[in-house]
Structure formats: structure tokens, C-alpha cells
Design a protein around this motif. Structure first.
Motif, PDB file in Angstrom:
ATOM      1  N   LEU A 132       7.950  12.938 -58.175  1.00 48.86           N
ATOM      2  CA  LEU A 132       6.579  13.332 -57.795  1.00 48.86           C
ATOM      3  C   LEU A 132       6.555  14.540 -56.868  1.00 48.86           C
ATOM      4  CD1 LEU A 132       4.580  10.034 -57.352  1.00 48.86           C
ATOM      5  CD2 LEU A 132       5.295  11.233 -59.395  1.00 48.86           C
ATOM      6  N   GLY A 133       7.662  14.811 -56.197  1.00 50.75           N
ATOM      7  CA  GLY A 133       7.727  15.981 -55.331  1.00 50.75           C
ATOM      8  C   GLY A 133       7.669  17.289 -56.107  1.00 50.75           C
ATOM      9  N   LYS A 134       7.807  17.213 -57.425  1.00 51.33           N
ATOM     10  CA  LYS A 134       7.824  18.406 -58.286  1.00 51.33           C
ATOM     11  C   LYS A 134       6.814  18.319 -59.430  1.00 51.33           C
ATOM     12  CE  LYS A 134      11.930  20.248 -56.842  1.00 51.33           C
ATOM     13  NZ  LYS A 134      12.162  21.662 -56.521  1.00 51.33           N
ATOM     14  N   SER A 135       6.436  17.127 -59.839  1.00 46.89           N
ATOM     15  CA  SER A 135       5.770  16.959 -61.143  1.00 46.89           C
ATOM     16  C   SER A 135       4.283  17.302 -61.143  1.00 46.89           C
ATOM     17  CB  SER A 135       5.948  15.514 -61.630  1.00 46.89           C
ATOM     18  OG  SER A 135       5.285  14.609 -60.768  1.00 46.89           O
ATOM     19  N   PHE A 136       3.710  17.630 -59.984  1.00 45.26           N
ATOM     20  CA  PHE A 136       2.258  17.866 -59.940  1.00 45.26           C
ATOM     21  C   PHE A 136       1.869  19.199 -60.556  1.00 45.26           C
ATOM     22  CE2 PHE A 136       4.309  19.055 -56.056  1.00 45.26           C
ATOM     23  CZ  PHE A 136       3.785  20.282 -55.721  1.00 45.26           C
ATOM     24  N   ALA A 137       2.767  20.195 -60.544  1.00 46.97           N
ATOM     25  CA  ALA A 137       2.468  21.486 -61.176  1.00 46.97           C
ATOM     26  C   ALA A 137       3.713  22.371 -61.160  1.00 46.97           C
ATOM     27  CB  ALA A 137       1.336  22.213 -60.462  1.00 46.97           C
ATOM     28  N   THR A 138       3.890  23.099 -62.252  1.00 48.99           N
ATOM     29  CA  THR A 138       4.890  24.164 -62.341  1.00 48.99           C
ATOM     30  C   THR A 138       4.175  25.338 -63.003  1.00 48.99           C
ATOM     31  OG1 THR A 138       6.636  22.523 -62.658  1.00 48.99           O
ATOM     32  CG2 THR A 138       7.158  24.807 -63.243  1.00 48.99           C
ATOM     33  N   SER A 139       4.130  26.477 -62.321  1.00 52.19           N
ATOM     34  CA  SER A 139       3.352  27.608 -62.837  1.00 52.19           C
ATOM     35  C   SER A 139       4.278  28.616 -63.519  1.00 52.19           C
ATOM     36  CB  SER A 139       2.614  28.307 -61.693  1.00 52.19           C
ATOM     37  OG  SER A 139       1.706  27.422 -61.073  1.00 52.19           O
ATOM     38  N   CYS A 161      10.238  34.204 -68.481  1.00 56.97           N
ATOM     39  CA  CYS A 161       9.000  34.284 -67.706  1.00 56.97           C
ATOM     40  C   CYS A 161       9.337  34.058 -66.233  1.00 56.97           C
ATOM     41  CB  CYS A 161       7.976  33.262 -68.193  1.00 56.97           C
ATOM     42  SG  CYS A 161       8.510  31.548 -68.049  1.00 56.97           S
ATOM     43  N   LEU A 162       8.374  34.355 -65.384  1.00 55.16           N
ATOM     44  CA  LEU A 162       8.471  33.993 -63.967  1.00 55.16           C
ATOM     45  C   LEU A 162       7.968  32.565 -63.813  1.00 55.16           C
ATOM     46  CD1 LEU A 162       6.931  37.305 -62.676  1.00 55.16           C
ATOM     47  CD2 LEU A 162       9.320  36.611 -62.365  1.00 55.16           C
ATOM     48  N   LEU A 163       8.502  31.867 -62.844  1.00 54.01           N
ATOM     49  CA  LEU A 163       8.169  30.449 -62.716  1.00 54.01           C
ATOM     50  C   LEU A 163       8.121  30.074 -61.238  1.00 54.01           C
ATOM     51  CD1 LEU A 163       9.588  27.674 -64.987  1.00 54.01           C
ATOM     52  CD2 LEU A 163       9.745  27.372 -62.511  1.00 54.01           C
ATOM     53  N   ASN A 164       7.097  29.353 -60.869  1.00 54.37           N
ATOM     54  CA  ASN A 164       6.999  28.819 -59.511  1.00 54.37           C
ATOM     55  C   ASN A 164       7.057  27.297 -59.585  1.00 54.37           C
ATOM     56  OD1 ASN A 164       6.444  28.029 -56.917  1.00 54.37           O
ATOM     57  ND2 ASN A 164       4.728  29.445 -56.607  1.00 54.37           N
ATOM     58  N   ASP A 165       8.149  26.767 -59.114  1.00 53.40           N
ATOM     59  CA  ASP A 165       8.379  25.322 -59.125  1.00 53.40           C
ATOM     60  C   ASP A 165       7.866  24.755 -57.798  1.00 53.40           C
ATOM     61  OD1 ASP A 165       9.428  22.776 -59.585  1.00 53.40           O
ATOM     62  OD2 ASP A 165      11.388  23.323 -58.795  1.00 53.40           O
ATOM     63  N   TRP A 166       6.533  24.578 -57.727  1.00 55.70           N
ATOM     64  CA  TRP A 166       5.914  24.037 -56.507  1.00 55.70           C
ATOM     65  C   TRP A 166       6.607  22.734 -56.110  1.00 55.70           C
ATOM     66  CZ3 TRP A 166       2.163  27.333 -54.745  1.00 55.70           C
ATOM     67  CH2 TRP A 166       1.546  28.191 -55.665  1.00 55.70           C
ATOM     68  N   SER A 167       6.844  22.569 -54.832  1.00 53.49           N
ATOM     69  CA  SER A 167       7.638  21.436 -54.370  1.00 53.49           C
ATOM     70  C   SER A 167       7.068  20.857 -53.080  1.00 53.49           C
ATOM     71  CB  SER A 167       9.089  21.887 -54.094  1.00 53.49           C
ATOM     72  OG  SER A 167       9.696  22.383 -55.271  1.00 53.49           O
ATOM     73  N   ALA A 168       6.859  19.553 -53.098  1.00 54.08           N
ATOM     74  CA  ALA A 168       6.420  18.850 -51.882  1.00 54.08           C
ATOM     75  C   ALA A 168       7.674  18.258 -51.239  1.00 54.08           C
ATOM     76  CB  ALA A 168       5.408  17.767 -52.236  1.00 54.08           C
ATOM     77  N   ARG A 169       8.157  18.941 -50.215  1.00 49.81           N
ATOM     78  CA  ARG A 169       9.464  18.566 -49.651  1.00 49.81           C
ATOM     79  C   ARG A 169       9.464  17.178 -49.041  1.00 49.81           C
ATOM     80  NH1 ARG A 169      12.391  22.167 -52.315  1.00 49.81           N
ATOM     81  NH2 ARG A 169      11.700  24.290 -51.927  1.00 49.81           N
ATOM     82  N   ASP A 170       8.315  16.775 -48.446  1.00 53.24           N
ATOM     83  CA  ASP A 170       8.289  15.462 -47.795  1.00 53.24           C
ATOM     84  C   ASP A 170       8.302  14.340 -48.830  1.00 53.24           C
ATOM     85  OD1 ASP A 170       5.789  16.444 -48.518  1.00 53.24           O
ATOM     86  OD2 ASP A 170       4.753  15.709 -46.737  1.00 53.24           O
ATOM     87  N   ILE A 171       7.553  14.532 -49.929  1.00 53.22           N
ATOM     88  CA  ILE A 171       7.564  13.525 -50.996  1.00 53.22           C
ATOM     89  C   ILE A 171       8.960  13.463 -51.621  1.00 53.22           C
ATOM     90  CG2 ILE A 171       6.621  12.951 -53.263  1.00 53.22           C
ATOM     91  CD1 ILE A 171       3.976  14.276 -52.375  1.00 53.22           C
ATOM     92  N   GLN A 172       9.524  14.641 -51.882  1.00 57.46           N
ATOM     93  CA  GLN A 172      10.842  14.729 -52.520  1.00 57.46           C
ATOM     94  C   GLN A 172      11.935  14.067 -51.679  1.00 57.46           C
ATOM     95  OE1 GLN A 172      11.937  18.805 -53.317  1.00 57.46           O
ATOM     96  NE2 GLN A 172      13.982  18.280 -54.064  1.00 57.46           N
TER      97      GLN A 172
END
Lengths: 410, 410
Positions: free
Chosen positions: A248-255, A226-237
Motif C-alpha cells: 500500500l505504500g506504493k499502490s495508490f498511484a504510479t505516474s 517513459c518517465l515514471l514517478n513511483d509515488w511512495s508513502a514511506r511511513d506506510i511502507q
């Protein structure tokens, strides 16, 4: 794998359709009339109700499709995957099945797709040398771009399986801690919200605890892509990730995209992966094995404007190597394990798989057609990642899309 | 929470029994006569078949116990947890229920315990300041013992949910890559195989995506506690963990005790956590809230010889803070999420929760009564972690044990 039967389907499909007979991806859907989830296969602009079709035409496998998810099909293993795909192909090629099949076709625009399988463990790798080097230069400017282990093993980590969501699910901007440039620790909505364009490989056949899966067996365990978008909050990460990795920089959503393309559909897309140096340890050495590189071209759009075309063929580590690595310590696989490739970035900046690369860590803002600029995502932005690969007879195998819009922090 | 009813059970229990009426932990078990899994509650040296007992005496909640796991009970939420616990307590105190209950008691030594619930996401934290500082000094000798973020947020990572195993499951020594002291990359069985003594907090009530769970709501979501051994291959971990955190060094097995002790049983064990400096950000600031420290004493034995008594009360970050942190970015909770505390280590070396601490990174081998020494685990070694806490009226609330033996690499 059985040889694909080819021909002209009675459905009258445009041969250029990315969801032609060469693709036949599986998913889960509902309609306004039938809110109970059903398993489906996408064909052109329709979805075939597989729960209904197998009950009528493939009763010996119908039990795999009653729950309305792909879980049972995934667990059934490669011989069944081949039989089901061959049967579906036959239904569309043989006019005799038309009367049974046609009433079970649902217009795709009336179908609401759902998360197609139960995600067991979600692991995210880091397999693009270009991406790893680009991020290494930004996150660790005082060291070498690649960490010393990078070319010895496919680096990965476990992500949050419970927040894997299907394409179309909106993503609330996460809040969290970050360290400001002057060293202050503050809390608030992420200011550096990014995407990572990836492929996800879906495990079908499980493996036993304590029994590594060798490279050569990857095809028995991996069902599709499948296609996957690993949304990332760079400042939190950036603030949290030393020493235990992204959290937490990644765990809020992966589409993920809703239609799982079986590996059987990607036979024409297989290419040799790039040369590796140093030569990997034997359990990762794929010299002489079936190639696990794929000539899959991704495309990232932001609010309808194309940002990048990342080439999956450039990935250094393959899914087969990731599977072999993941299990070499005895860890078991479960049906529904989701193995993400890591951000797909090519060698040129315009083929980067993340905004932090495309906008050079904020130094080169991207200009959109509406005149606005971006270094990271703004509220209301919609990101769509699409992908396709070469199929038989000049066709393209579509991977569909993974789509998500950013909502303001709650 | 309802007030516990007290009294003398008709079962004639030793008041010093750690699984007395004050404990009532839940699990899943089979017997040679009944291979179908049943839900049970441990009482003294027996297991009460809850699947049978609720069918007879608590029919309105019997559906929670038909599957033979705790999943449905966990999902049912705190009001149901209280009602079920009150009913079970009543069955053992009221002689009138004896005729119904007594035939459903199974001698504990004939019951085989199973993984008691379906693990959703497994997260492992790092909440002991002593442990983090001890390991920081060993893994990063050139920097400060604690990373700059350590006192600002409860550091954690996602582990492999699919390799969480129940106590008694043997652990095959993992193989993997490591870097030798002279910089060579080699593959083979782990040479520095270790334990980490932890508590695991089990999530019952799920939460919605995009909705953080505040500190004050932790008790609505957390159901209970188990003992946990986070087996760790230090040599694999040291080579792989930069930059994305522990992966194969941890993912081969995580063992949990079979009896989940509900938080209701730990009311007398609550203590204030240690003072924090700097004061945490508001979403982590537990000043004035119900205390989430617990006076739980752990004990680690190796081949029957006591190695350590780690004090859980010394933990810097609480499970409530971990839950608030885990969700502050909008990540959702699922029933069955397992939140491990991180290694429990006290301030003195003899209270360390891992061999790498107890043997000072190999510098002070531990001598066992048989005259052999250990710096890490050898094949055949058996590790047992037990735990208990103060209960009402001078009783002790037992947490049971988590046990595992090392098998040679495959």
C-alpha cells in the motif's frame, strides 16, 4: 534498426526542440473536437494524428492505429516499429506529403494526453546502487547498506498495474497504517509522502511461458521508454514491507509520461553501464553485448524549483538485465508490461531521485524559493520530472515530463 | 441477493453432485467442434453453452456472453449477477425450457476449459496464522514466528497477473539463483519446488481511484471464488525476497480452477472468522458485519494420494478485510482483479497447505503409496487441489479442481 534519415523538416522546427525529428514519441490523445482517442506522434509543438495519417499514407499498417492506443503497435514487433518510424520521418522530410500531413497536425496545447497503452504487468526494480545503499542505511540502520543479494541479481517486485496513471493526474494523499516512533499503531493520512524518479521501459513483443528471454534479445522485446514517478508513502511502507515487500505504500498511484520514446530514438544515448563486481552470473553478464546504459539526464522540480538532476547513466543494472532476470524462471512477457528502473539516484546527494535522499531522511530540510521547507510532500505540491538524452547532430532527444499534484487525503 | 429457487431439475442430476443446481459455476470453454471460446455454466457432468442459451432465452443480457469470457458478466454488477443466476436456475427447473436448453448442453469431458476471465491485478495475501507462523519459524528462525505487523494488517503483495494459468496447464520447473548452505551463489533448476493451496476471490465491480471500499461493500465488488495453486520455488524465494518480497520464486506460474463459483452459491458456507486479538483498526474491524469466513474444505493430492485437508474456515483475515485493506490507500479495483487468500493451513500439520509445512521443511519426508518419498515436488509430479462447501438441503457446493503437472526445467 534502420539508419535514421536526416534532413530539415518542412514543418520549420527549432533544431533545439526536444520533440524534433530525432525523437518522434508515440502517445494517445483526445481534443475537445474529437473526444474519441487517437494515436499520435509528438513533433515540435504539435501532435500528428497517426490514426488519420496512417489511414491516408500507410494503409498497410493503419489497423495498428484505429483503437487510439499504442497496444497494437507495441505488439507488432521491431520490423514494424522501424517501418512506421521511417514512414513518419519521411512524411516530415518530403514536401510532397505536406498537403496530407499538415491538416492532421493538432496544436499540442489543445491535446489531452491519455495513458498511452494498456499496462499489463508493472514491475519495479531497484537498480541504482546509490539509491539502494541510501535507503538501506535509513530502513535497516543496523545492517549493511546493501542486502547480500543486491549485486547478484536485479531486485524487483510487482506493483499495481491498475493504478498506473498518466501525467497530470492528481494524486490523493493515501491513508494507511503506520507505527509511530513510540511503537503505537495508528491510522491516518501518510505523513512521509515521497517521489521516486524513474524510467519505465515498455514491452512490445510478448514472450512464451517457460522460455527465458536472453540478454541479447532484449531489443526485440523492448519498445521504448517513459518517465515514471513511483509515488511512495514511506511511513506506510516501513510498517508493512516485512516480509512480503512494498504494497500500500506504493499502490495508490504510479505516474507515467504520456509520450513513449522509442528505443530507436536513443541510439546516440547508449553508454556502457558501470563496472560490476562480482561479475554477474552468465544470464546477467552483459560483457561484450550492445550497451544498455543510457546517458539520460533527469530533472526533478517541486513547485517549479529544481531539486535534483539524477543521472540515469549511473544505474548499476540495465533494462536488458532486468528483462533477462524477469524471465529466467520461465515467466512470460506480455505486450504492455511496464518495467520500471527503480529510483534513479547519482552518487552525490544533489542527484538523489527521492526526497528521503535529498533531505537526508528529514535531517536536512530542503528550502524552496518561497522560504518554505520540505522534508516530504505537502498537500498542493506539484512535482514534475523531465528528461532528455543526446541525439544525432548535437540535438537532444526529449522524454517530455511526468507531472502530478498532491491533493489532501479524502 | 435473491433467494435461491429450489426444486428438482429435469436434467435428472444426482443430488450429491458437487456441480448441482446449488453451485452453477461459470467458466469459458471450447470443444473440438467449436474452437471459438464460449461462456458456460457447469451443471452435473455437462456444460451449458451460455453464449447460446442467453441469446435464445435471456436476450437482454446476451451481450455479456458473446466474447466467451466472464469479463462482461463480472463487470455487470450484483443485480445482473442475481438475475442471470435466477434465470439459469429457472431453465433447469422448468420443463418448458428443456427443448431450448438440452441441445446446448455439452458433455463436460468434451469441453476444454480456458482461463475464465482476464486477470487484471493479481494480489496474494498471507491470511492463515498457522501458515505464516510455520513459515516464519523456517525463514526467520532467530525472530518471532509472526512479524510485528501480522495481526494489524492483512499482509499481501502483488504477483504476476500474466502468468496466471488455468488448471491443466503444465508447469515447467523454474530456474534461478539460490544460495547454497555454504553461501555459494549458484544458478539452476529450483530444488525446493512447492505448492500453496489457496482460494482466489474474483473482483467484478470496479472501484474509483482515491475511494476506499469499506468492509460493508465487499459483497458489491466480489463476484466469486476459485481454487488457486501458488506454485513456489522456496530456494529462489529465500535468496531474493529481502527487501522487496517474493518475485521469481512465485512469478513462473499460478494455477486457477476453471469454474468460478459465485458467492451466491456459498451463502450456506458462511461462518464467523476466528476471534482477532488485538482488535483490528476500524477499517478492518468486521465485528457485527455479515460473516466472511467460509466453511470450505480443501484437499490436496499428489499423484492421486491425499496429502492434506486444509480448512479455509481457520483463516484469520477475510477477503472482505483484504479488499478493504487493498483500497484503503485509495487504490482502485478493476474487473478481473484476483485476490488470493494466501496458503490455507490449519492448526495441525496434516492440514498444512504447502509441502514445506507438510514435510516440516524437509525434516519429515512424506511417503507416497508407491514407496517413494517427497520433501518437495519432483519432475512428473501432478498436484490436484479440490474444494467443497456446505450448500442448501444437505448438498455440497463443489469448487472443482485445480490441477498441474511439473515438467523438467527447459
Amino acid at each position: 534498426m534502420t539508419t535514421a534519415r536526416t534532413g530539415t523538416p518542412w514543418l520549420g522546427l527549432d533544431p533545439a526542440h526536444p520533440f524534433g525529428l530525432q525523437t518522434l514519441p508515440y502517445g494517445s490523445f483526445t481534443t475537445p473536437d474529437t473526444p474519441r482517442p487517437r494515436t499520435g506522434v509528438a513533433i515540435g509543438d504539435h501532435v500528428l494524428d497517426l490514426t488519420g495519417a496512417t489511414a491516408a499514407l500507410l494503409p498497410e499498417h493503419a489497423a495498428l492505429f484505429t483503437a487510439g492506443t499504442l497496444d497494437a503497435l507495441l505488439a507488432a514487433g521491431p520490423a514494424t516499429w522501424d517501418r512506421v518510424r521511417a514512414a513518419i520521418t519521411d512524411w516530415f522530410l518530403d514536401e510532397r506529403h505536406r498537403a496530407d500531413i499538415e491538416p492532421l497536425l493538432v496544436p499540442a496545447d489543445t491535446a489531452t494526453t491519455r495513458l498511452p497503452f494498456t499496462v499489463a504487468d508493472y514491475t519495479d526494480f531497484y537498480a541504482s546502487e546509490h539509491h539502494a545503499a541510501n535507503l538501506g542505511r535509513m530502513f535497516r540502520p543496523d545492517g549493511p547498506a546493501l542486502t547480500p543479494n543486491w549485486k547478484h541479481l536485479p531486485i524487483g517486485y510487482h506493483g499495481r498495474a491498475g493504478t498506473v496513471v498518466v501525467s497530470g493526474t492528481s494524486v490523493v494523499r493515501p491513508s494507511g497504517q503506520r507505527r509511530t516512533p513510540d511503537g503505537e499503531i495508528v491510522f491516518g493520512p501518510a505523513t512521509r509522502l515521497d517521489i521516486e524518479a524513474e524510467l519505465g521501459f515498455v514491452v512490445g513483443t510478448p514472450s512464451a511461458l517457460g522460455r527465458p528471454v536472453p540478454l541479447a534479445d532484449a531489443g526485440r522485446h523492448l519498445f521504448g521508454v517513459c518517465l515514471l514517478n513511483d509515488w511512495s508513502a514511506r511511513d506506510i511502507q516501513a510498517w508493512e514491507y516485512v516480509p512480503l515487500g512494498p504494497f500500500l505504500g506504493k499502490s495508490f498511484a504510479t505516474s507515467v509520461s504520456p509520450w513513449i520514446v522509442p528505443l530507436a530514438a536513443l541510439a546516440h544515448a547508449r553508454v556502457a553501464p558501470p563496472p560490476r563486481s562480482p561479475r554477474p552470473l552468465p544470464y546477467l553478464d552483459d560483457t561484450g553485448t550492445e550497451p544498455w546504459g543510457f546517458a539520460i539526464d533527469l530533472e526533478i522540480t517541486l513547485n517549479g524549483h529544481r531539486l535534483s538532476r539524477p543521472p540515469f547513466a549511473a544505474m548499476y543494472w540495465t533494462a536488458a538485465q532486468q528483462l533477462a532476470h524477469l524471465t529466467v524462471n520461465g515467466a512470460s512477457l506480455r505486450t504492455g508490461d511496464l518495467i520500471a528502473s527503480g529510483t534513479v539516484s547519482g552518487p552525490e546527494r544533489a542527484t538523489g531521485g527521492s526526497l528521503i535522499e535529498l533531505a537526508d531522511n528529514g535531517n536536512r530540510p530542503l528550502t524552496l524559493p518561497d522560504g518554505t521547507t520540505r522534508v516530504f510532500l505537502e498537500d498542493g505540491d506539484e512535482v514534475v520530472i523531465t528528461g532528455s538524452a543526446p541525439g544525432p547532430d548535437g540535438t537532444r532527444v526529449g522524454l517530455g515530463e511526468v507531472r502530478g499534484r498532491i491533493l489532501p487525503a479524502g
